[in-house]
Design a protein around this motif. Structure first.
Motif, PDB file in Angstrom:
ATOM      1  N   ALA A 131     -72.432 -52.478  57.979  1.00 12.69           N
ATOM      2  CA  ALA A 131     -72.127 -51.704  59.178  1.00 12.69           C
ATOM      3  C   ALA A 131     -72.207 -52.568  60.434  1.00 12.69           C
ATOM      4  O   ALA A 131     -71.392 -52.413  61.355  1.00 12.69           O
ATOM      5  N   TYR A 132     -73.153 -53.487  60.487  1.00 11.75           N
ATOM      6  CA  TYR A 132     -73.252 -54.377  61.649  1.00 11.75           C
ATOM      7  C   TYR A 132     -72.036 -55.296  61.730  1.00 11.75           C
ATOM      8  O   TYR A 132     -71.496 -55.538  62.823  1.00 11.75           O
ATOM      9  N   SER A 135     -69.044 -53.328  62.836  1.00 13.53           N
ATOM     10  CA  SER A 135     -69.153 -52.881  64.222  1.00 13.53           C
ATOM     11  C   SER A 135     -68.942 -54.008  65.224  1.00 13.53           C
ATOM     12  O   SER A 135     -68.399 -53.763  66.308  1.00 13.53           O
ATOM     13  N   ARG A 136     -69.351 -55.221  64.887  1.00 12.04           N
ATOM     14  CA  ARG A 136     -69.304 -56.313  65.858  1.00 12.04           C
ATOM     15  C   ARG A 136     -68.105 -57.244  65.663  1.00 12.04           C
ATOM     16  O   ARG A 136     -67.610 -57.804  66.622  1.00 12.04           O
ATOM     17  N   ARG A 138     -64.310 -58.071  65.020  1.00  9.96           N
ATOM     18  CA  ARG A 138     -63.004 -57.424  65.156  1.00  9.96           C
ATOM     19  C   ARG A 138     -62.088 -57.866  64.029  1.00  9.96           C
ATOM     20  O   ARG A 138     -61.451 -58.920  64.099  1.00  9.96           O
ATOM     21  N   ARG A 142     -60.062 -52.606  60.097  1.00 11.31           N
ATOM     22  CA  ARG A 142     -61.430 -52.343  59.609  1.00 11.31           C
ATOM     23  C   ARG A 142     -61.698 -50.844  59.488  1.00 11.31           C
ATOM     24  O   ARG A 142     -62.342 -50.400  58.531  1.00 11.31           O
ATOM     25  N   ASP A 143     -61.216 -50.048  60.470  1.00 10.67           N
ATOM     26  CA  ASP A 143     -61.429 -48.606  60.391  1.00 10.67           C
ATOM     27  C   ASP A 143     -60.681 -47.996  59.212  1.00 10.67           C
ATOM     28  O   ASP A 143     -61.199 -47.107  58.526  1.00 10.67           O
ATOM     29  N   LYS A 198     -72.505 -47.233  60.698  1.00 12.82           N
ATOM     30  CA  LYS A 198     -71.575 -47.851  61.646  1.00 12.82           C
ATOM     31  C   LYS A 198     -71.565 -47.092  62.968  1.00 12.82           C
ATOM     32  O   LYS A 198     -71.442 -47.690  64.042  1.00 12.82           O
ATOM     33  N   ASP A 199     -71.700 -45.777  62.921  1.00 14.80           N
ATOM     34  CA  ASP A 199     -71.775 -45.000  64.157  1.00 14.80           C
ATOM     35  C   ASP A 199     -73.018 -45.370  64.959  1.00 14.80           C
ATOM     36  O   ASP A 199     -72.977 -45.446  66.196  1.00 14.80           O
ATOM     37  N   MET A 201     -74.505 -48.325  64.839  1.00 14.02           N
ATOM     38  CA  MET A 201     -74.263 -49.675  65.354  1.00 14.02           C
ATOM     39  C   MET A 201     -73.320 -49.642  66.563  1.00 14.02           C
ATOM     40  O   MET A 201     -73.520 -50.390  67.534  1.00 14.02           O
ATOM     41  N   ASP A 202     -72.312 -48.800  66.510  1.00 19.94           N
ATOM     42  CA  ASP A 202     -71.383 -48.716  67.641  1.00 19.94           C
ATOM     43  C   ASP A 202     -72.058 -48.175  68.893  1.00 19.94           C
ATOM     44  O   ASP A 202     -71.650 -48.503  70.016  1.00 19.94           O
ATOM     45  N   THR A 206     -74.569 -53.880  73.438  1.00 19.26           N
ATOM     46  CA  THR A 206     -74.516 -55.296  73.066  1.00 19.26           C
ATOM     47  C   THR A 206     -75.179 -56.191  74.101  1.00 19.26           C
ATOM     48  O   THR A 206     -75.276 -57.397  73.872  1.00 19.26           O
TER      49      THR A 206
END
Length: 316
Positions: A131-132, A135-136, A138, A142-143, A198-199, A201-202, A206
């Protein structure tokens, strides 16, 4: 010339200065009698009270309906002659002695703790790392990849994939081992766990990571000291969900484990029958109570420690 009539001292003058005739008073209204029909506003408190009472009665009935199985589970183990109805128990502790005399009961709870705890640790660690990264970093698509994994995990269930899973476990020598059960059940839980984390992490800022990176922190240190404290409620939620899922699992454990000494509680509970094939209610009720206690204690501990609050450990 005739004299003008005297003006009424209580009359109000009109627009031209002429006195306006006084309106004659109406009939007197007796004291204690309403002049007209009763206003519907007076009925509003009564209707409101009746609505509140009806809602309370309905909720009480629903709560009683769902509380009856829990009441049976709490009372039947202490009853000398339990039945499927809730009644005042004839207090005894013989059922607990009988379940402890079972050669597989106590060991099955230990097996469930090992399998559920191992799967929870593996799911939390791998899901947090994945998940990290999702999330970080790009990554194109990915989605879409995450939603495809979640969809496939929901469509292709463990029951549908049991034959290839069993064949793979046989070739790898994982049949009749705790490790085989942990790996198989963890693979089924990972997509949903990654989606949940992931939610979290988002939602983490940052700026903390950028500050740590400026002071020379490595990615592993950032993940350990910055990200993990921020998403602790999410990790606790995933851990509780993974333990509960594996704790109540039956099919995977029943197929992959052949040795009764390695069977978890869900499988051993299936064997508590009399010689005539009837369910042994004293043993089933007692073992069900013992079987549910670890999960309840885990939930109380996590709830008191984290409270399932969806905020992090670093205060702004």
């Amino acid at each position: 010339m005739s004299p003008e009539p005297a003006a009424d001292p209580g009359a109000r003058p009109g627009p031209a200065g002429s006195p306006e005739p006084r309106t004659p008073p109406g009939p007197a209204v007796p004291v204690g009698h309403a002049p007209g029909p009763r206003s519907p506003v007076r009925h509003a408190p009564v209707r409101h009270a009746l609505g509140r009472i009806s809602s309370a009665v309905f909720l009480a009935l629903v709560a009683a309906f769902f509380a009856l199985p829990m009441l049976w589970l709490a009372s039947a183990p202490f009853d000398a002659h339990p039945s499927i109805t809730v009644s005042v128990p004839e207090f005894t502790l013989a059922n607990f002695r009988a379940i402890l005399d079972n050669p597989y009961a106590a060991g099955s709870i230990v097996n469930s703790v090992v399998q559920a705890g191992g799967a929870a640790v593996l799911v939390v660690v791998l899901a947090a790392l994945a998940a990290y990264a999702l999330s970080r970093v790009r990554v194109p698509g990915r989605d879409v990849l995450l939603y495809v994994l979640l969809l496939l995990s929901s469509v292709v269930t463990g029951t549908a994939a049991m034959v290839p899973i069993f064949e793979l476990a046989t070739r790898l020598g994982l049949v009749d081992t705790h490790l085989g059960v942990i790996l198989v059940v963890s693979g089924g839980l990972l997509p949903a766990a990654i989606f949940i984390l992931k939610d979290f992490m988002d939602a983490t800022p940052t700026s903390y990571e950028e500050s740590a990176r400026v002071f020379g922190a490595s990615p592993a240190q950032i993940l350990r000291h910055i990200v993990v404290p921020l998403v602790r409620p999410g990790l606790a939620t995933v851990a509780v969900w993974a333990v509960a899922s594996v704790w109540g699992g039956f099919l995977m454990q029943y197929i992959l484990l052949r040795d009764p000494d390695k069977s978890p509680s869900a499988v051993v509970l299936f064997t508590l029958y009399t010689e005539g094939g009837q369910p042994d209610l004293p043993l089933i009720s007692t073992f069900s109570l013992l079987y549910s206690l670890p999960v309840v204690l885990m939930y109380l501990f996590v709830s008191s420690r984290y409270g399932f609050r969806f905020h992090g450990g670093i205060k702004q």
